[in-house]
Design an enzyme around this catalytic site. Sequence first.
Site, mmCIF file in Angstrom:
data_model
loop_
_atom_site.group_PDB
_atom_site.id
_atom_site.type_symbol
_atom_site.label_atom_id
_atom_site.label_comp_id
_atom_site.label_asym_id
_atom_site.label_seq_id
_atom_site.Cartn_x
_atom_site.Cartn_y
_atom_site.Cartn_z
ATOM 1 N N ARG A 69 1.965 -43.137 -24.548
ATOM 2 C CA ARG A 69 2.846 -42.260 -23.993
ATOM 3 C C ARG A 69 2.374 -41.490 -22.897
ATOM 4 N NH1 ARG A 69 8.125 -43.446 -23.676
ATOM 5 N NH2 ARG A 69 8.255 -43.791 -25.691
ATOM 6 N N ARG A 92 1.583 -53.538 -20.467
ATOM 7 C CA ARG A 92 1.127 -52.044 -21.025
ATOM 8 C C ARG A 92 0.532 -52.149 -22.598
ATOM 9 N NH1 ARG A 92 6.634 -48.329 -22.267
ATOM 10 N NH2 ARG A 92 7.651 -49.861 -23.532
ATOM 11 N N HIS A 170 4.635 -46.716 -13.857
ATOM 12 C CA HIS A 170 5.571 -45.743 -14.481
ATOM 13 C C HIS A 170 4.699 -44.415 -14.520
ATOM 14 C CE1 HIS A 170 8.127 -44.232 -17.663
ATOM 15 N NE2 HIS A 170 8.871 -45.389 -17.923
ATOM 16 N N ASP A 215 17.731 -40.981 -15.567
ATOM 17 C CA ASP A 215 17.222 -42.096 -15.710
ATOM 18 C C ASP A 215 17.884 -42.954 -14.269
ATOM 19 O OD1 ASP A 215 15.961 -44.493 -16.316
ATOM 20 O OD2 ASP A 215 16.476 -44.263 -18.439
ATOM 21 N N GLU A 274 8.332 -43.233 -10.450
ATOM 22 C CA GLU A 274 7.806 -44.659 -10.413
ATOM 23 C C GLU A 274 7.806 -45.412 -9.240
ATOM 24 O OE1 GLU A 274 9.498 -46.069 -14.201
ATOM 25 O OE2 GLU A 274 9.848 -44.131 -14.997
HETATM 26 O O1 TA6 Z 1 11.451 -45.871 -16.210
HETATM 27 C C1 TA6 Z 1 12.678 -45.174 -17.067
HETATM 28 C C2 TA6 Z 1 12.755 -45.728 -18.330
HETATM 29 O O2 TA6 Z 1 12.976 -47.036 -18.464
HETATM 30 C C3 TA6 Z 1 13.590 -45.000 -19.335
HETATM 31 O O3 TA6 Z 1 14.876 -45.802 -19.477
HETATM 32 C C4 TA6 Z 1 12.822 -44.766 -20.311
HETATM 33 O O4 TA6 Z 1 13.390 -45.206 -21.663
HETATM 34 C C5 TA6 Z 1 11.650 -44.715 -20.102
HETATM 35 O O5 TA6 Z 1 11.391 -45.846 -19.285
HETATM 36 C C6 TA6 Z 1 10.527 -45.015 -21.098
HETATM 37 O O6 TA6 Z 1 10.605 -46.342 -21.793
HETATM 38 P P1 TA6 Z 1 9.626 -46.556 -23.089
HETATM 39 O O7 TA6 Z 1 9.775 -47.867 -23.518
HETATM 40 O O8 TA6 Z 1 8.135 -46.258 -22.665
HETATM 41 O O9 TA6 Z 1 10.180 -45.797 -24.199
#
Ligand code: TA6
Length: 317
Positions: A69, A92, A170, A215, A274
């Site tokens: 994360r 990832r 991301h 988002d 992103e």
């Molecule tokens: O890029 C934004 C997103 O798609 C959000 O919807 C949010 O959930 C984030 O990515 C993080 O996703 P993750 O699967 O890493 O918790």
Amino acid sequence: MNSPCREKLFVEHCKGVNGLEKVVLREVRGCSAEIYLYGGQVTSWKNEYGEELLFLSSKATFTHPKPIRGGIPICFPQFANHGSLEKHGFARSRVWSIDPDPPPFSANSSSQACVDLILKHSEEEVKIWPHRYEFRLRITLGPGGDLMLTSRIRNTNTDGKSFAFTFAYHTYFAVSDISEVRVEGLETLDYLDNLKDKERFTEQGDAITFESEVDKVYLSTPTKIAILDHERKRTFVLRKDGLPDAVVWNPWDKKAKAMADFGDDEYKHMLCVEAACVEKPIILKPGEEWRGRQEISAVPSSYCSGQLDPKKVFQSD
Ligand code: TA6
């Protein structure tokens, strides 16, 4: 091994959290970046004063199969849930390898602080995404501390089949206080709102500021986006190529609390912007290669102001 990325002074291979393999890039003025082979993921990017420029959650787990994360996760071959695969695809949470012999880049950078990674289909993975590919990722720390990520994805299918994918870098930027942050370059653009079933809207008003969960997938964005952190007087400039869309995400308080690997108040200190390709998937025929690049730099805000007038700058490179 004829990679230009192996000079010991600039590139160190070592162990990180949980004994996972990582690569540290350093450049002469003291900037650095750290990359885990797990996820092919940048987890740290520091300026010459040793200040961290990327957000990494204090609760990040470095344990398979959970992605790390923070930093710069690679979303491939699917962004979010735009398809039937696991969210944000599998790249990832795979262990990448050092690419021993990367094909030459046409635009060669002079920096020696770089690493070439490679990810290829595995027999396990072919069961969920029936394609063969080579994904080459070059991560370069420029002499001025800029961080460049270049992805080259090749369809290596032998059955004559094309494949389609969506993609994102991301990137989790570290900010002092999200309520003091402004994003420039996306105003007046259309976006898909993930909080409203991906419905399409047009951004109104001036630069984007934050006072609740966001988002959004901005469509057909300019090649430059700026993230201004007023409190820290720092501006991140994101330049991109081959990636028409830009995602902006902050989970805010409720979603933050719902994520096990994210601190309750950490949403105040991060913003994801992103470089992405979401709306129109990339389609590759066998033998074809796609390239997508993101370059980020951090500069004092005083330097940026004026230069980032969207009318003057965002249309040019
Ligand atoms: O890029 C934004 C997103 O798609 C959000 O919807 C949010 O959930 C984030 O990515 C993080 O996703 P993750 O699967 O890493 O918790």
